[in-house]
Motif scaffolding. Structure first.
Motif, PDB file in Angstrom:
ATOM      1  N   VAL A  86       0.874  -1.174   0.000  1.00 29.88           N
ATOM      2  CA  VAL A  86       0.000   0.000   0.000  1.00 29.88           C
ATOM      3  C   VAL A  86       0.912   1.225   0.000  1.00 29.88           C
ATOM      4  O   VAL A  86       1.891   1.264   0.756  1.00 29.88           O
ATOM      5  CB  VAL A  86      -0.907  -0.001   1.248  1.00 29.88           C
ATOM      6  N   PHE A  87       0.629   2.205  -0.834  1.00 26.49           N
ATOM      7  CA  PHE A  87       1.475   3.403  -0.862  1.00 26.49           C
ATOM      8  C   PHE A  87       1.418   4.123   0.483  1.00 26.49           C
ATOM      9  O   PHE A  87       0.368   4.223   1.108  1.00 26.49           O
ATOM     10  CB  PHE A  87       1.017   4.362  -1.961  1.00 26.49           C
ATOM     11  N   SER A  88       2.586   4.614   0.916  1.00 22.88           N
ATOM     12  CA  SER A  88       2.657   5.408   2.135  1.00 22.88           C
ATOM     13  C   SER A  88       3.464   6.663   1.842  1.00 22.88           C
ATOM     14  O   SER A  88       4.535   6.585   1.243  1.00 22.88           O
ATOM     15  CB  SER A  88       3.344   4.593   3.239  1.00 22.88           C
ATOM     16  N   ALA A  89       2.953   7.812   2.262  1.00 24.90           N
ATOM     17  CA  ALA A  89       3.668   9.066   2.031  1.00 24.90           C
ATOM     18  C   ALA A  89       4.846   9.219   2.992  1.00 24.90           C
ATOM     19  O   ALA A  89       5.781   9.962   2.731  1.00 24.90           O
ATOM     20  CB  ALA A  89       2.709  10.248   2.174  1.00 24.90           C
ATOM     21  N   ASN A  90       4.820   8.521   4.117  1.00 22.70           N
ATOM     22  CA  ASN A  90       5.903   8.730   5.097  1.00 22.70           C
ATOM     23  C   ASN A  90       6.803   7.521   5.314  1.00 22.70           C
ATOM     24  O   ASN A  90       7.671   7.547   6.172  1.00 22.70           O
ATOM     25  CB  ASN A  90       5.335   9.250   6.432  1.00 22.70           C
ATOM     26  N   GLU A  91       6.619   6.496   4.515  1.00 23.29           N
ATOM     27  CA  GLU A  91       7.523   5.338   4.593  1.00 23.29           C
ATOM     28  C   GLU A  91       7.844   4.905   3.168  1.00 23.29           C
ATOM     29  O   GLU A  91       6.925   4.753   2.352  1.00 23.29           O
ATOM     30  CB  GLU A  91       6.836   4.193   5.348  1.00 23.29           C
ATOM     31  N   ASP A  92       9.111   4.716   2.869  1.00 24.18           N
ATOM     32  CA  ASP A  92       9.500   4.321   1.508  1.00 24.18           C
ATOM     33  C   ASP A  92       9.356   2.806   1.346  1.00 24.18           C
ATOM     34  O   ASP A  92      10.169   2.046   1.882  1.00 24.18           O
ATOM     35  CB  ASP A  92      10.939   4.760   1.235  1.00 24.18           C
ATOM     36  N   ALA A  98       9.386  -3.099  -5.981  1.00 28.17           N
ATOM     37  CA  ALA A  98      10.357  -3.687  -6.920  1.00 28.17           C
ATOM     38  C   ALA A  98      10.418  -5.204  -6.755  1.00 28.17           C
ATOM     39  O   ALA A  98      10.510  -5.956  -7.731  1.00 28.17           O
ATOM     40  CB  ALA A  98      11.735  -3.065  -6.698  1.00 28.17           C
ATOM     41  N   SER A  99      10.331  -5.649  -5.512  1.00 26.67           N
ATOM     42  CA  SER A  99      10.387  -7.088  -5.224  1.00 26.67           C
ATOM     43  C   SER A  99       9.227  -7.846  -5.887  1.00 26.67           C
ATOM     44  O   SER A  99       9.395  -8.990  -6.305  1.00 26.67           O
ATOM     45  CB  SER A  99      10.380  -7.300  -3.711  1.00 26.67           C
ATOM     46  N   CYS A 100       8.067  -7.215  -5.979  1.00 27.03           N
ATOM     47  CA  CYS A 100       6.926  -7.871  -6.644  1.00 27.03           C
ATOM     48  C   CYS A 100       7.300  -8.293  -8.061  1.00 27.03           C
ATOM     49  O   CYS A 100       6.975  -9.404  -8.499  1.00 27.03           O
ATOM     50  CB  CYS A 100       5.738  -6.916  -6.730  1.00 27.03           C
ATOM     51  N   TYR A 101       7.963  -7.412  -8.782  1.00 28.33           N
ATOM     52  CA  TYR A 101       8.339  -7.702 -10.175  1.00 28.33           C
ATOM     53  C   TYR A 101       9.456  -8.736 -10.227  1.00 28.33           C
ATOM     54  O   TYR A 101       9.420  -9.673 -11.026  1.00 28.33           O
ATOM     55  CB  TYR A 101       8.736  -6.403 -10.889  1.00 28.33           C
ATOM     56  N   ARG A 102      10.445  -8.564  -9.371  1.00 34.17           N
ATOM     57  CA  ARG A 102      11.575  -9.499  -9.343  1.00 34.17           C
ATOM     58  C   ARG A 102      11.115 -10.906  -8.969  1.00 34.17           C
ATOM     59  O   ARG A 102      11.485 -11.888  -9.618  1.00 34.17           O
ATOM     60  CB  ARG A 102      12.600  -8.974  -8.332  1.00 34.17           C
ATOM     61  N   THR A 131       3.581   7.737 -11.934  1.00 33.49           N
ATOM     62  CA  THR A 131       4.903   8.053 -12.468  1.00 33.49           C
ATOM     63  C   THR A 131       5.992   7.305 -11.714  1.00 33.49           C
ATOM     64  O   THR A 131       6.904   6.716 -12.312  1.00 33.49           O
ATOM     65  CB  THR A 131       5.158   9.574 -12.380  1.00 33.49           C
ATOM     66  N   ASP A 132       5.860   7.305 -10.399  1.00 32.17           N
ATOM     67  CA  ASP A 132       6.847   6.642  -9.553  1.00 32.17           C
ATOM     68  C   ASP A 132       6.741   5.121  -9.705  1.00 32.17           C
ATOM     69  O   ASP A 132       7.757   4.418  -9.809  1.00 32.17           O
ATOM     70  CB  ASP A 132       6.582   7.067  -8.104  1.00 32.17           C
ATOM     71  N   ALA A 133       5.517   4.616  -9.734  1.00 30.82           N
ATOM     72  CA  ALA A 133       5.317   3.163  -9.868  1.00 30.82           C
ATOM     73  C   ALA A 133       5.881   2.660 -11.195  1.00 30.82           C
ATOM     74  O   ALA A 133       6.465   1.569 -11.262  1.00 30.82           O
ATOM     75  CB  ALA A 133       3.831   2.833  -9.767  1.00 30.82           C
TER      76      ALA A 133
END
Ligand code: AR6
Length: 171
Positions: A86-92, A98-102, A131-133
């Protein structure tokens, strides 16, 4: 080398060896891509997901991991289920995305498949900015050491397609 292709369309229409599902940890279905895959693929997929929950994944599939089932009636042989963050604005959480794709490509290699269709994981219900995704997805696939020959990103609407096209061109 993996050839990365982009198309505007529905992932359940793709004739490929494997389609990737943007699932949730329960593996028991949901909306978006997940709902479409289970609806069109039929109950064989859910039966295998339930069996996975009863065996290896009693606690669910953690974010960033991937696991395969049959594709049921879809025009593909396999569904590779992965769970985006889940996207989080305060946690990277980009390493998990990236791991999902790998991990999906690693499972594809285990299955010995060559063509894989991906959705833009986490960009719907999980709210990751497109854009980031797109950048994270393309970097992860480019960096993967895989025997998959085509990684096809299936983008559901024009903004998603445009974001991936811009990221693919590198501008
Ligand atoms: N084909 C291709 N892309 C699609 C399709 C489709 N048929 N349908 C939607 N998209 P989402 P997430 C796009 O929400 O953000 C589910 O309930 C959509 O426009 O499917 O990873 C799961 O069970 C968006 O760009 O996945 C989880 O609970 C992208 O696919 C949760 O949603 C991903 O949107 C996962 O959320």
């Amino acid at each position: 080398m993996t050839n990365i292709t982009l198309i505007l369309g529905d992932i359940t229409d793709q004739t490929v060896d494997a389609v990737v599902n943007a699932a949730n940890s329960s593996l028991l279905g949901g909306g978006g891509v997940d709902g479409a895959i289970h609806r069109r693929g039929g109950s064989d997929i859910l039966d295998e997901c339930r069996a996975l929950r009863a065996s290896h994944y009693g606690g669910g599939l953690p974010a960033g991991q991937a696991v395969a089932t049959t594709a049921g009636r879809l025009p593909a042989r396999w569904v590779i289920h992965t769970v985006g963050p889940v996207f989080s604005a305060n946690e990277d959480r980009s390493a998990t995305l990236a791991s999902c794709y790998r991990e999906s490509l690693r499972v594809a290699d285990e299955l010995g498949v060559r063509t894989v269709a991906f959705p833009a994981v986490s960009t719907g219900v999980y709210r990751w900015p497109l854009t980031d995704a797109a950048r994270i997805a393309l970097d992860a696939v480019r960096a993967a050491d895989t025997s998959v020959t085509e990684a096809r990103f299936v983008l559901f609407d024009q903004p998603a397609y445009d974001a991936f096209e811009t990221a693919l061109r590198g501008d």
